[in-house]
Motif scaffolding. Sequence first.
Motif, PDB file in Angstrom:
ATOM      1  N   ASN A 256      -4.253 -15.970  -2.897  1.00 18.81           N
ATOM      2  CA  ASN A 256      -4.036 -14.629  -3.453  1.00 18.81           C
ATOM      3  C   ASN A 256      -5.271 -14.100  -4.182  1.00 18.81           C
ATOM      4  OD1 ASN A 256      -2.416 -12.347  -3.819  1.00 18.81           O
ATOM      5  ND2 ASN A 256      -1.825 -12.994  -5.884  1.00 18.81           N
ATOM      6  N   THR A 257      -6.427 -14.341  -3.606  1.00 18.79           N
ATOM      7  CA  THR A 257      -7.674 -13.834  -4.164  1.00 18.79           C
ATOM      8  C   THR A 257      -8.682 -13.719  -3.034  1.00 18.79           C
ATOM      9  OG1 THR A 257      -9.312 -14.125  -5.934  1.00 18.79           O
ATOM     10  CG2 THR A 257      -8.675 -16.101  -4.714  1.00 18.79           C
ATOM     11  N   MET A 258      -9.840 -13.171  -3.347  1.00 17.98           N
ATOM     12  CA  MET A 258     -10.914 -13.054  -2.364  1.00 17.98           C
ATOM     13  C   MET A 258     -11.923 -14.176  -2.570  1.00 17.98           C
ATOM     14  SD  MET A 258     -10.018 -10.583  -0.481  1.00 17.98           S
ATOM     15  CE  MET A 258     -11.477 -10.032   0.407  1.00 17.98           C
ATOM     16  N   PRO A 259     -12.668 -14.559  -1.532  1.00 16.11           N
ATOM     17  CA  PRO A 259     -13.632 -15.662  -1.662  1.00 16.11           C
ATOM     18  C   PRO A 259     -14.613 -15.472  -2.811  1.00 16.11           C
ATOM     19  CG  PRO A 259     -13.389 -15.037   0.639  1.00 16.11           C
ATOM     20  CD  PRO A 259     -12.622 -14.027  -0.154  1.00 16.11           C
ATOM     21  N   ALA A 260     -15.168 -14.278  -2.957  1.00 12.20           N
ATOM     22  CA  ALA A 260     -16.161 -14.045  -4.009  1.00 12.20           C
ATOM     23  C   ALA A 260     -15.556 -14.234  -5.396  1.00 12.20           C
ATOM     24  CB  ALA A 260     -16.755 -12.644  -3.872  1.00 12.20           C
TER      25      ALA A 260
END
Length: 333
Positions: A263-267
């Motif tokens: 539930n997040t982005m890689p960065a």
Amino acid sequence: MANMKNLPDQPIRIALFVPQDCSMLSLGVISEPFLLANQLLGAQKYQLILISNAGDSPLMVDTSVYQREQFELQHEYDLLIISAETAPQQPIAINTKKNLQRYYRQYTGDILTLKGGLYWLLDSGIGVDQSWVVHWSFMDDLKDRYPDVTLSHDLYHQNGRLHSCAGQLASLDYLLNYINTQEEETVVNQITDYLCLDRLRSGSERQRLPSYSFAGEDIQPRLTMAIDLMEKNIEKPLSSDEIAEQIYISRRQLERLFKRHMNTMPARHYLQIRLKRAQHLLQTSNMSIVQIGLSCGFSSGPHFSSSYKSFYQSTPREERAKSVANRYTEHNK
């Protein structure tokens, strides 16, 4: 019961030197395999000795389990274990370093460091040109203090007389393998059965896996590989495109993996890994705040400070001040 032919004329002497804090978990993991071995053998083959500093000890240890001896190291032990939960809370005493140096020169018994115990050997000038295993939480600080020492993420390592172990439950793997060199295989099998262990891990197994895994998912290896790359590239962060390229998927696929399972982005996840490393260094190392920011991939002090405050609701300077105050309080208890 094991064959009595394994019982020596003299007991195998296992000495434990605990220069400062030792958790009950660590103490139990160290003593239990030897106590079980003695029980199975029907004899006190393994003799446990607690080495104390200046007649004192940080531990209240049952004397029915451990004998006590002063920290003069005038006797040879089959295995001398140096165990500490943390890095030295104050400079190591000259007398302690001289005792360790003299013991290493005069005797031939093995020496094992557990968790933070490695500091005491390295600070005494012992094994500074060798490869060592240490708990992952000490990696950055030890590299800062002893830049020429080679450190490994293995569970444990044997290099001649000098052995090292990550500590905690990895200590159990090392000690059971140690007993395995002394006894018939049936003895160790009975101990592992009693402790509900399905296997003994080898020393070369990796100490710390990436932060997340998702067993049973076809895409799990890609996500694990991505996080592993992030953890190994803190000082010079990789771009999302570079990570995707190295694990043979597209950037779009990488973003979908993180969004679906975390539930997040890689960065964003990468930034959190770097900030957690920075927090650890602020709490445990003597590096300057600027050095910590640079070592965690931040190009400037203001960028580091604003990112840190946004995540932890306090600045790096406030974190360092709080950590120093906590160490001072613990030291003066």
